[in-house]
Design a protein around this motif. Structure first.
Motif, short mmCIF file in Angstrom:
data_model
loop_
_atom_site.label_atom_id
_atom_site.label_comp_id
_atom_site.label_asym_id
_atom_site.label_seq_id
_atom_site.Cartn_x
_atom_site.Cartn_y
_atom_site.Cartn_z
N VAL A 1 -34.61 6.51 -14.23
CA VAL A 1 -34.23 5.84 -15.47
C VAL A 1 -34.92 6.51 -16.65
CG1 VAL A 1 -34.22 3.66 -16.75
CG2 VAL A 1 -33.92 3.64 -14.28
N VAL A 2 -34.16 6.73 -17.72
CA VAL A 2 -34.70 7.24 -18.98
C VAL A 2 -34.37 6.23 -20.07
CG1 VAL A 2 -34.61 9.07 -20.71
CG2 VAL A 2 -34.43 9.64 -18.28
N ARG A 3 -35.37 5.88 -20.87
CA ARG A 3 -35.17 4.95 -21.98
C ARG A 3 -35.41 5.68 -23.29
NH1 ARG A 3 -37.89 2.40 -17.97
NH2 ARG A 3 -36.86 0.59 -17.02
N LEU A 4 -34.46 5.54 -24.21
CA LEU A 4 -34.56 6.14 -25.54
C LEU A 4 -34.85 5.01 -26.51
CD1 LEU A 4 -31.40 8.42 -25.27
CD2 LEU A 4 -33.77 9.02 -24.73
N LEU A 5 -36.03 5.04 -27.11
CA LEU A 5 -36.50 3.92 -27.93
C LEU A 5 -36.56 4.31 -29.40
CD1 LEU A 5 -39.47 2.83 -25.64
CD2 LEU A 5 -37.07 2.09 -25.52
N ASP A 6 -36.20 3.33 -30.26
CA ASP A 6 -36.28 3.51 -31.71
C ASP A 6 -35.57 4.78 -32.15
OD1 ASP A 6 -36.98 2.89 -34.32
OD2 ASP A 6 -38.94 3.87 -34.19
N MET A 7 -34.36 4.96 -31.67
CA MET A 7 -33.59 6.16 -32.00
C MET A 7 -33.12 6.10 -33.46
SD MET A 7 -33.57 8.09 -29.37
CE MET A 7 -32.19 9.19 -29.68
N ARG A 8 -33.24 7.26 -34.13
CA ARG A 8 -32.86 7.35 -35.54
C ARG A 8 -32.20 8.70 -35.81
NH1 ARG A 8 -37.96 6.29 -35.02
NH2 ARG A 8 -38.66 8.24 -36.00
N ILE A 9 -31.18 8.68 -36.67
CA ILE A 9 -30.60 9.91 -37.19
C ILE A 9 -31.38 10.29 -38.44
CG2 ILE A 9 -28.55 10.98 -38.19
CD1 ILE A 9 -26.84 9.16 -36.53
N THR A 10 -31.77 11.54 -38.55
CA THR A 10 -32.57 11.99 -39.69
C THR A 10 -31.85 13.10 -40.44
OG1 THR A 10 -33.73 13.53 -38.24
CG2 THR A 10 -34.75 11.38 -38.59
N LEU A 11 -30.86 12.70 -41.23
CA LEU A 11 -30.15 13.67 -42.08
C LEU A 11 -30.59 13.45 -43.52
CD1 LEU A 11 -26.64 13.61 -40.37
CD2 LEU A 11 -28.33 15.45 -40.33
N ASP A 12 -29.72 12.89 -44.36
CA ASP A 12 -30.12 12.62 -45.74
C ASP A 12 -31.18 11.53 -45.81
OD1 ASP A 12 -28.33 14.53 -46.59
OD2 ASP A 12 -26.70 13.09 -46.83
N ARG A 13 -31.02 10.50 -44.98
CA ARG A 13 -31.99 9.42 -44.90
C ARG A 13 -31.99 8.88 -43.48
NH1 ARG A 13 -29.08 4.31 -47.98
NH2 ARG A 13 -27.06 4.45 -46.90
N PRO A 14 -33.12 8.33 -43.02
CA PRO A 14 -33.17 7.80 -41.65
C PRO A 14 -32.17 6.67 -41.45
CG PRO A 14 -35.38 8.05 -42.56
CD PRO A 14 -34.43 8.27 -43.70
N LEU A 15 -31.49 6.71 -40.30
CA LEU A 15 -30.50 5.70 -39.97
C LEU A 15 -30.80 5.20 -38.56
CD1 LEU A 15 -27.90 4.29 -40.91
CD2 LEU A 15 -26.60 6.14 -39.88
N SER A 16 -31.17 3.92 -38.44
CA SER A 16 -31.58 3.36 -37.16
C SER A 16 -30.38 3.15 -36.25
CB SER A 16 -32.30 2.03 -37.39
OG SER A 16 -32.66 1.44 -36.16
N LEU A 17 -30.57 3.54 -34.97
CA LEU A 17 -29.52 3.37 -33.96
C LEU A 17 -29.89 2.32 -32.92
CD1 LEU A 17 -28.63 7.13 -33.33
CD2 LEU A 17 -27.55 5.54 -34.94
N GLY A 18 -31.18 2.15 -32.62
CA GLY A 18 -31.60 1.18 -31.62
C GLY A 18 -32.16 1.83 -30.38
N ASP A 19 -32.18 1.06 -29.29
CA ASP A 19 -32.71 1.51 -28.00
C ASP A 19 -31.58 1.66 -27.00
OD1 ASP A 19 -35.11 1.16 -29.27
OD2 ASP A 19 -35.57 -0.74 -28.26
N PHE A 20 -31.77 2.61 -26.05
CA PHE A 20 -30.72 2.89 -25.07
C PHE A 20 -31.35 3.16 -23.71
CE2 PHE A 20 -29.48 4.21 -29.27
CZ PHE A 20 -28.24 3.63 -29.44
N THR A 21 -30.59 2.91 -22.67
CA THR A 21 -31.02 3.17 -21.29
C THR A 21 -30.04 4.13 -20.64
OG1 THR A 21 -32.06 1.01 -21.07
CG2 THR A 21 -31.51 2.17 -19.04
N VAL A 22 -30.57 5.13 -19.94
CA VAL A 22 -29.76 6.10 -19.19
C VAL A 22 -30.17 6.01 -17.72
CG1 VAL A 22 -28.99 8.47 -18.98
CG2 VAL A 22 -29.72 7.59 -21.22
N GLN A 23 -29.27 5.53 -16.88
CA GLN A 23 -29.52 5.44 -15.44
C GLN A 23 -29.00 6.72 -14.80
OE1 GLN A 23 -30.93 2.60 -13.65
NE2 GLN A 23 -31.13 4.22 -12.13
N LEU A 24 -29.91 7.52 -14.23
CA LEU A 24 -29.55 8.82 -13.66
C LEU A 24 -29.40 8.71 -12.14
CD1 LEU A 24 -32.08 11.08 -15.61
CD2 LEU A 24 -29.67 10.69 -16.14
N THR A 25 -28.33 9.30 -11.63
CA THR A 25 -28.09 9.36 -10.19
C THR A 25 -27.56 10.74 -9.83
OG1 THR A 25 -25.86 8.45 -10.51
CG2 THR A 25 -27.62 6.89 -9.94
#
Length: 254
Positions: free
Chosen positions: A156-180
């Motif tokens: 399992v991989v968790r992506l926390l506090d994800m943000r796009i950083t172009l002109d200004r930070p844009l919050s996306l949230g948290d995500f989970t990736v279940q790998l098999t």
């Protein structure tokens, strides 16, 4: 005579093994540095089989301290395996790393936490406009020995506090990736958001040669967040259900 020869060979093997076990770590680290441009270490302590290094730097990433310890029991399965533990204000890593005679790489029982920017830099993508924190808990990961891309993975991989950083930070949230593991080889990943600003669900497929495909959908959660809605509009208009269909494929760069 055969018994004497057998004891002689056993003695030679024991002597050679003792040389390996007692070899200082510094020359080994120097060989690694010679093969990895930009790799450097401030200080090295201990032996090749059990030691530590401080001030490791590579591709803009710095690790304060890395400890390793040889696991002799893994030799019975044909692997040279080490227990690794990294300690740094921004990086936490613990796991078993191994290589076999065909130079296949394996990581087992690994867990850790690091900035996404570090992972992007190590993957040769330092300008990727994404920031956040990566947490992982992997039962097993095999790497392609030529390019270093995953051959198979389970965890399992968790992506926390994800943000796009172009002109200004844009919050996306948290995500989970279940790998098999995929069949016959490769990695499958089930991606799901964790009730953040961006609703996301999809499937990732990654082949050992670096080819990938991601299919799924994305949407803005709630009626607000016009900035995120505007960013998603770059993908075109949403469907009748308010979702944007996602279908990306390509080849990861070395």
């Amino acid at each position: 005579m055969k018994r004497i020869l057998g004891y002689g060979l056993l003695g030679v093997l024991a002597f050679l093994l003792s040389l390996v076990l007692l070899a200082p770590a510094a020359p080994v680290i120097d060989r690694i540095a010679a093969r990895l441009p930009g790799f450097s270490v401030q200080t090295v302590e201990g032996l090749a089989m059990e030691g530590s290094a401080r001030g490791i730097q590579w591709r803009g990433v710095r690790i304060d301290r890395l400890n390793w310890n040889w696991r002799a029991s893994a030799l019975w399965t044909g692997w040279l395996e080490f227990q690794l533990d990294a300690n740094d204000p921004e990086l936490k890593l613990s796991g078993k790393a191994a290589v076999n005679p065909s130079r296949r790489l394996r990581l087992r029982d690994a867990s850790g936490r690091l900035p996404l920017a570090w992972l992007n830099a190590l993957a040769g993508q330092p300008r990727l406009p994404l920031q956040g924190v990566v947490e992982f808990n992997l039962r097993e990961l095999f790497l392609n020995n030529a390019a270093g891309w995953p051959q198979t993975a389970d965890g399992v991989v968790r992506l926390l506090d994800m943000r796009i950083t172009l002109d200004r930070p844009l919050s996306l949230g948290d995500f989970t990736v279940q790998l098999t593991p995929a069949s016959p080889e490769g990695v499958q990943g089930a991606v799901k958001d964790r009730d953040g600003p961006l609703a996301l669900e999809g499937a990732l497929n990654l082949l050992p040669d670096g080819r990938y495909r991601f299919t799924g959908w994305a949407a803005v959660r709630g009626d607000g967040n016009p900035a995120l809605r505007q960013a998603l509009s770059l993908l075109g208009p949403p469907g009748g259900d308010g979702r944007w269909a996602l279908n990306f494929s390509g080849v990861l760069l070395r």
